[in-house]
Design a protein around this motif. Structure first.
Motif, mmCIF file in Angstrom:
data_model
loop_
_atom_site.group_PDB
_atom_site.id
_atom_site.type_symbol
_atom_site.label_atom_id
_atom_site.label_comp_id
_atom_site.label_asym_id
_atom_site.label_seq_id
_atom_site.Cartn_x
_atom_site.Cartn_y
_atom_site.Cartn_z
ATOM 1 N N UNK A 1 0.855 -1.181 0.000
ATOM 2 C CA UNK A 1 0.000 0.000 0.000
ATOM 3 C C UNK A 1 0.895 1.236 0.000
ATOM 4 N N UNK A 2 0.649 2.120 -0.981
ATOM 5 C CA UNK A 2 1.459 3.330 -1.132
ATOM 6 C C UNK A 2 0.555 4.564 -1.096
ATOM 7 N N UNK A 3 0.489 5.280 0.035
ATOM 8 C CA UNK A 3 -0.266 6.536 0.030
ATOM 9 C C UNK A 3 0.450 7.599 -0.797
ATOM 10 N N UNK A 4 -0.327 8.367 -1.559
ATOM 11 C CA UNK A 4 0.233 9.437 -2.393
ATOM 12 C C UNK A 4 -0.387 10.754 -1.943
ATOM 13 N N UNK A 5 0.448 11.617 -1.382
ATOM 14 C CA UNK A 5 0.006 12.924 -0.911
ATOM 15 C C UNK A 5 1.231 13.828 -0.850
ATOM 16 N N UNK B 1 6.816 8.420 -8.248
ATOM 17 C CA UNK B 1 7.892 8.394 -7.253
ATOM 18 C C UNK B 1 7.927 7.087 -6.459
ATOM 19 N N UNK B 2 6.917 6.276 -6.607
ATOM 20 C CA UNK B 2 6.860 5.006 -5.875
ATOM 21 C C UNK B 2 7.919 4.061 -6.452
ATOM 22 N N UNK B 3 8.735 3.427 -5.618
ATOM 23 C CA UNK B 3 9.839 2.610 -6.143
ATOM 24 C C UNK B 3 9.403 1.302 -6.797
ATOM 25 N N UNK B 4 8.349 0.673 -6.301
ATOM 26 C CA UNK B 4 7.942 -0.628 -6.837
ATOM 27 C C UNK B 4 6.860 -0.502 -7.893
ATOM 28 N N UNK B 5 6.456 -1.669 -8.439
ATOM 29 C CA UNK B 5 5.353 -1.691 -9.396
ATOM 30 C C UNK B 5 4.031 -1.385 -8.696
ATOM 31 N N UNK C 1 3.957 5.584 -15.164
ATOM 32 C CA UNK C 1 4.433 4.575 -14.226
ATOM 33 C C UNK C 1 4.099 3.159 -14.700
ATOM 34 N N UNK C 2 3.137 3.058 -15.624
ATOM 35 C CA UNK C 2 2.730 1.734 -16.108
ATOM 36 C C UNK C 2 1.627 1.092 -15.285
ATOM 37 N N UNK C 3 0.821 1.911 -14.605
ATOM 38 C CA UNK C 3 -0.286 1.392 -13.806
ATOM 39 C C UNK C 3 -1.410 0.942 -14.743
ATOM 40 N N UNK C 4 -1.879 -0.290 -14.649
ATOM 41 C CA UNK C 4 -2.878 -0.773 -15.614
ATOM 42 C C UNK C 4 -4.332 -0.468 -15.261
ATOM 43 N N UNK C 5 -4.614 -0.082 -14.005
ATOM 44 C CA UNK C 5 -6.016 0.070 -13.605
ATOM 45 C C UNK C 5 -6.164 1.121 -12.518
#
Length: 490
Positions: A46-50, A67-71, A94-98
């Motif tokens: 889980x990666x919060x983005x703020x 900026x998130x290091x993982x997929x 980033x390559x996020x599919x959904x």
């Protein structure tokens, strides 16, 4: 790039989630939903983005998704609508599919909001990203403990997949299913259906091995043809139950302001439902009970029904309800009547419904009568009325009383007898290849008040119908589905 169904799989079984708008303020949607996500038991990252926080609710925060290091498999958006298109572009890089866009302020507000919604979708499609929403309350996958949604509610895992254009209705569906002992596979608050639409949901849930029944709340749609084509395909594999609103001029106006969709002609919708094998519900509770019916009962060979009741008045009312539901309350043969007569008092009037005529205890009971009916070859299924009749007699329905711990032996004996009877009834119903639908006047109280006999029925995956109309409608719906499948196989 993933194909559409592969990308949708990332919505419901992500390994990692970026949450845009995650907040330390528990009064904000971003705070409430992020807490539900982290507290539900989800095992992925889980990666919060703020950009304004270094840490959110104990998790390291990131300024942007890139900026998130993982997929990242899935992005959840609770940021203001005007910021969503650029955030989508960052997810694409980033390559996020959904993504699940919970944020409101799009097509439901008019032309300006629709333009913003169209731009959001354009950017997502250009990058191969699929989007749920916008203007919803999130999604849930109970089996995975995955609850990135607004309600502080965690339904049990089950076989009913829900897609609703109203977050509130999806919550009520879940709450009422739980009241009868049923859980959910996937729950989607679809909102405006700007990208992922009805045809997509039907195709996905139609293939989903965890979903046995599809339950939809529909306000309107932009592409009716694709909806009904997908629904007809899905209906061949599993039942599809639909609650459709926007049936009146007032409802149509309300739908347009709620999710920005066109409700369309109700008559045309009903006709298309029949052709596509969709079972249409008239009310929220009917939709819930029909979905649970399909999970818990086999299909009948036809519409011939036998009814067993402990009260003559209820039998008469049920006969009327069965006729209105299009069921055939068959006349029993002399042979079957003679077999039944052995277990009934001398004052029994031979008929269907079979009225036990206050002969309980001194004569036979339902477990003597139901097998005779179901094994006679004269009915396609049966309805038993008033399971759990003992509880209104012994339960005062007061918080300071608990009949389970009663020191009155006569009450304890009644309850013990009912537990044994309900266990045998449930096991017989479960083992029957014909539907045996069970009605109880206290069905809605069974779990809440912990009625032990009725819990024996519920824990075996059977539905207790709360009234006569719902149990006859349930049998009719099972017959309706059998008829559709017979037509589809020709």
């Amino acid at each position: 790039m993933l194909d559409r169904m592969q990308a949708m799989e990332k919505i419901f079984s992500p390994r990692s989630v970026a949450f845009l708008g995650a907040s330390n303020n528990r009064a904000k949607w971003g705070g409430i939903i992020f807490r539900n996500l982290r507290k539900g038991g989800f095992q992925g990252a889980i990666y919060p983005v703020n950009p304004g926080e270094k840490e959110v609710q104990g998790f390291k925060a990131y300024p942007k998704v890139s900026d998130i290091p993982g997929e990242v498999d899935l992005a959840v958006f609770t940021i203001p609508a005007r910021l969503v298109p650029e955030a989508i572009s960052d997810c694409v890089r980033k390559g996020v599919p959904a993504g699940v866009v919970i944020s409101a302020g799009f097509a439901e507000l008019g032309d300006e909001g629709r333009a913003l919604q169209d731009e959001m979708v354009r950017r997502a499609k250009a990058g191969g990203m699929v989007l749920v929403g916008p203007n919803g309350q999130g999604i849930a996958v109970p089996k995975l403990g995955f609850f990135p949604w607004m309600p502080v509610l965690r339904p049990e895992p089950g076989a009913i997949g829900i897609v609703s254009q109203s977050g509130n209705v999806s919550t009520v569906f879940c709450e009422q299913l739980a009241e009868y002992g049923f859980g959910c596979s996937k729950i989607v608050s679809a909102g405006n259906c700007a990208d992922v639409g009805w045809a997509d949901y039907l195709e996905y849930l139609g293939r989903d091995p965890d979903t046995g029944v599809i339950l939809l709340y529909v306000e309107g749609m932009d592409d009716g043809r694709s909806f009904f084509e997908a629904a007809r395909c899905a209906s061949r594999a599993k039942p599809v139950v639909v609650l459709k609103s926007g049936r009146t001029a007032a409802g149509t106006r309300a739908a347009a302001s709620h999710t920005g969709v066109l409700a369309g002609s109700d008559h045309v919708f009903s006709s298309c439902c029949r052709q596509a094998g969709i079972v249409r519900a008239e009310t929220v509770e009917e939709a819930v009970l029909l979905a649970a019916t399909f999970v818990s009962s086999p299909l009948p060979g036809g519409r011939r029904v036998g009814i067993v009741t402990g009260g003559g008045g209820y039998g008469v009312i049920t006969a009327d309800a069965a006729a209105r539901a299009g069921l055939d309350l068959v006349k029993l043969s002399d042979e079957t009547i003679e077999r039944l007569r052995k277990f009934l008092p001398p004052w029994w009037s031979p008929n269907n419904p079979v009225d036990m005529a206050a002969g309980l205890g001194a004569y036979g009971g339902p477990m003597d009568l139901l097998p005779i009916l179901l094994e006679s070859g004269e009915v396609d299924g049966a309805i038993f009325l008033s399971a759990g009749w003992v509880y209104p007699m012994v339960d005062p329905l007061k918080a300071d009383k608990d009949f389970h711990d009663s020191d009155r032996p006569e009450i304890r004996a009644l309850v013990d007898q009912d537990v044994d009877f309900c266990r045998r009834l449930a096991e017989y119903a479960r083992g029957s290849d014909k539907p045996l639908l069970l009605h109880s006047n206290v069905a809605r109280l069974a779990i809440r008040r912990r009625y032990p006999g009725l819990l024996e029925i519920i824990k075996r995956g059977l539905l207790l119908y709360p009234d006569i109309e719902s149990v006859t409608r349930g049998f009719s719906a099972l017959a309706e589905r059998k008829e559709f499948l017979s037509r589809a196989d020709r």
